[in-house]
Design an enzyme around this catalytic site. Structure first.
Site, PDB file in Angstrom:
ATOM      1  CG  HIS A 424      48.238  40.542  40.213  1.00  0.00           C
ATOM      2  ND1 HIS A 424      48.937  39.731  41.087  1.00  0.00           N
ATOM      3  CD2 HIS A 424      47.188  41.026  40.936  1.00  0.00           C
ATOM      4  CE1 HIS A 424      48.334  39.718  42.256  1.00  0.00           C
ATOM      5  NE2 HIS A 424      47.254  40.511  42.198  1.00  0.00           N
ATOM      6  CG  ASP A 428      51.569  37.799  44.370  1.00  0.00           C
ATOM      7  OD1 ASP A 428      51.011  37.810  43.236  1.00  0.00           O
ATOM      8  OD2 ASP A 428      52.130  36.811  44.869  1.00  0.00           O
TER       9      ASP A 428
END
Lengths: 453, 327
Positions: A424, A428
């Site tokens: 992450h 995204d």
């Protein structure tokens, strides 16, 4: 001056002699060449003559003694200059002089003056000429020494040059040689250095607190302690790194693979007959993933601390379960291969993985990992990223389901979930979704006309 | 077992073989009445008579040539070349003829002869009593070339050489004759030609040699042991055919090699051994294959300091071993 008399070398194979009768006694005055002592050897019997004029001062060996050739047998007092003795004895002082470096090998013409009737001779002081012999000896000394491994030394200094055995040991044990401290010439890594490194690494892994049981915890009465295999240790190490160093998120979506199933059905028998390897779904998926990685380059990357490092090459690893544990062999330049090429390459490398015959290069360099958990019957899996990559994709079991198609028609379709665990920090949810949709679109676009070759 | 010198072992081997087989006979310069210049044949003429222990003129070509002819007729001659330095007139008989007889006659004829040659330096023998010409013969297919280092090996290998159906050049290092003593079994034995022997087992460096140098290598190995380096000393014993497997096996174990010989450096046995290792055990090497040898000068110097300079010795070998060990 006092001199030592040594037993001379008599006969070439003779190494020692037996002292017979002494023909002179201590205090006798002896002329040079006068018989001094009888010597008996395996080969000859002889009377050893005195090498000097003088007086016998000591007998160092007794009649009947066995004496090595060259050993001192008597001492004499002589008024003679013992130049001869010094010449025949190879004394350390002489050796030292022979190795003293001398800056020149002769006498410069301008330093000489004409001598003799024609004026052409060269007069050289005696001491000079004695020294002048020396440099030729020292020059030969260096030439005769064992051939210096100089060129190899240079190479070792210049860069990372390793000996053949060091290379093969490193390969065998998966050692990064840059990490090994060398103890050889100029810090060269030796065979022993690699062996020591492997030993220490194994010991360190066994001791690593994150991997081993908490200190002091032993197997209880109803428990069994199973020692870790090397591959188990490495898996554990990598999984710890993945779980602790990468903030991971997960997403999944559903793919209609009905036409893919049909395409594979129509081609698989002919393919097996022609190529000798089965045509599975894997190469179709790999091709779709490779193309999607090109379209979404951030998925094919690694976290660089203060940056994201994009990988220009696409090398897809395939998670393979073996009897030893999980391994991830890599198909390099996956994007450059056809479906047939991928079928053959993956079949071969998976076979090697199962046979435990993977080479070092087979497991190195992966930029993205594909995990076909469908073979286990799983319909949703949440894998850990293969550290230090950016993402890992699972393909789940293909199952027939009743689906509602556009126009509200109802049909039985072959459906498959794909799931993506992603870093992450790099990606995204939107990036992950774009990538998975890219894969989905490609898989769903496969038709009876899709080229296998 | 009795402790014997190399010269005694050589003498016993010939004595026993002459007893065993009436076809065995000896010929050479001074081998009869004088018992040989090194007394290798002492007592043989008394035992076997002058028809089997033959004094020859100073003509090596005829010593080898007559031996060759007799061997082709089924006799088993031992031709003694008084010093290996004198062998050159006999080279045509040995290399040009004897080595090729079996090949050239399609096996109809063969030459079961032994040429015995005292060789080597370190004996203050000067230019004509010190040379090591084994490499010239080791180059020749059709010959076997043996260079033993101990009394046990000398006896067992000389007996094998006499029984061999093909020509064997048997080099005896004259410095070992009376210097080296060792146990020799009382019962009869024969050692196979072409088999090397580990004279000292070790794990860090393989030191390969033959003849007198084996003993110097053993001394050097002891020096290195005190420094924590464990040297394996491999005695080739036969330099043609070379025991490749023994060489490679030891190198695979240690990864480091020092080759030692007294003969000149260029084209010596060390070059061949190094080439075998490079070709067949390259992947096992961890250091350059290194040699300690006599220098490339035309002959053994007569001057004692220069002879000492020429000859490899335990100190020079230890220096070579250190160099390889520290690489």
């Amino acid at each position: 001056m006092p001199v030592k008399i040594n037993l001379p070398q008599v006969g070439e194979s003779v190494t020692e002699g037996i002292i017979g009768k002494w023909l002179k006694k201590v205090g006798d005055t002896v002329d040079r060449y006068e018989p001094l002592v009888e010597v008996t050897t395996d080969k000859v019997n002889m009377e050893f003559p005195s090498p000097y004029n003088g007086k016998l001062t000591a007998l160092l060996v007794k009649e009947g003694d066995t004496v090595a050739m060259g050993a001192p047998i008597a001492e004499m007092e002589t008024s003679e200059a013992v130049a001869e003795a010094q010449l025949s004895a190879y004394t350390p002082a002489r050796q030292e002089r022979a190795t003293t470096p001398v800056g020149r090998t002769g006498v410069l013409l301008k330093d000489t003056r004409p001598v003799g009737p024609t004026g052409s001779g060269v007069e050289t002081p005696v001491s000079e000429s004695a020294v002048a012999v020396a440099p030729s000896v020292s020059a030969v000394t260096s030439a005769q020494m064992p051939s210096s491994p100089a060129p190899a030394v240079e190479a070792a200094r210049g860069g990372q040059r390793y000996s053949p055995i060091v290379r093969s040991l490193a390969e065998q044990h998966g050692v990064d040689l840059a990490q090994v401290k060398g103890s050889g010439l100029d810090g060269r890594v030796t065979r022993e250095d690699v062996a020591r490194y492997v030993e220490q690494r194994a010991a360190a892994l066994a001791k690593a607190p994150a991997l081993a049981a908490p200190a002091g915890q032993a197997a209880g009465p109803d428990e069994e302690a199973v020692p870790l295999t090397p591959i188990r240790r490495i898996i554990a190490e990598n999984m710890m790194k993945s779980a602790t160093q990468i903030p991971q998120a997960w997403s999944a979506l559903e793919v209609d693979v009905t036409s893919l199933v049909a395409r594979r059905e129509s081609a698989k028998d002919e393919f097996l007959g022609r190529e000798g390897v089965p045509l599975t779904y894997l190469p179709f998926v790999m091709k779709a993933v490779a193309e999607s990685l090109k379209e979404n380059p951030r998925v094919n990357s690694t976290w660089g601390g203060d940056k994201v490092i994009l990988k220009k090459r696409i090398h897809i690893g395939i998670a393979v379960a073996t009897s030893q544990g999980l391994v991830v062999p890599v198909i390099h330049n996956t994007d450059s291969m056809s479906i047939a090429g991928l079928a053959k390459a993956s079949n071969e490398i998976i076979q090697r993985a199962r046979d435990g015959k993977l080479r070092l290069e087979d497991v190195h360099g992966g930029t993205f990992t594909l995990n076909n958990t469908g073979v286990l019957g799983s319909i949703l899996t949440q894998p850990l990223i293969n550290w230090p990559q950016a993402a890992i994709l699972t393909t789940e079991a293909i199952v027939k389901r009743v689906m509602v198609l556009p126009g509200d028609a109802i049909a039985v379709r072959s459906m498959m979930y794909i799931g993506l665990t992603f870093d992450h920090r790099i990606l995204d949810g939107a990036d992950a979704g774009a990538f998975m949709n890219s894969v989905k679109r490609r898989l769903e676009a496969i038709s009876k006309d899709t080229a296998i070759y | 077992m009795a402790v014997k010198s190399v010269i005694e072992a050589v003498r016993e081997a010939m004595f026993e073989e002459m007893k065993r087989d009436p076809n065995v006979f000896i010929m050479g310069e001074d081998v009869g009445k004088r018992g040989g210049v090194f007394l290798a044949t002492r007592g043989l003429i008394e035992e076997f008579g002058e028809e089997r222990v033959i004094d020859t003129p100073l003509a090596e070509s005829s010593i080898a040539g007559i031996a060759l002819g007799a061997a082709m007729q089924g006799r088993r001659p031992i031709a003694e070349i008084q010093f290996a330095d004198f062998i050159w007139p006999a080279v045509n008989q040995i290399i040009g003829e004897a080595a090729r007889v079996r090949y050239g006659t399609k096996g109809v004829l063969h030459v079961p002869m032994v040429v015995r040659c005292p060789y080597g330096g370190g004996v203050r023998g000067g230019l004509f009593h010190s040379q090591s010409p084994e490499a010239y013969f080791a180059h020749t297919p059709g010959l076997k070339v043996v260079c033993p280092s101990t009394p046990y090996d000398a006896k067992g290998l000389l007996k094998a050489a006499i029984r061999d159906e093909d020509p064997v050049v048997f080099f005896e290092h004259k410095r070992t004759y009376r210097l080296v003593r060792g146990e020799v079994p009382d019962e009869e034995y024969v050692l196979p030609i072409g088999v090397a022997d580990i004279k000292r087992a070790g794990s860090d460096i393989t030191c390969i040699s033959y003849g007198l140098m084996v003993h110097y290598c053993l001394e050097a190995a002891e020096m290195l042991a005190k420094e924590g380096v464990n040297v394996e000393v491999l005695d080739l014993r036969t330099v043609r055919p070379l025991d490749k497997e023994a060489i490679l096996e030891s190198v695979r174990k240690t990864s480091r090699v020092l080759i030692v010989h007294e003969d000149n450096r260029t084209g010596g046995l060390g070059a061949e051994v190094a080439a075998i290792i490079a070709e067949e055990a390259f992947g096992h090497l961890d250091a350059p294959i290194t040699r300690v040898t006599g220098p490339d000068v035309p002959a053994m110097p007569f001057s004692p300091p220069l002879e000492d300079f020429f000859m490899p010795n335990p100190e020079k070998i230890a220096a070579g071993l250190r160099r390889v060990a520290s690489y």
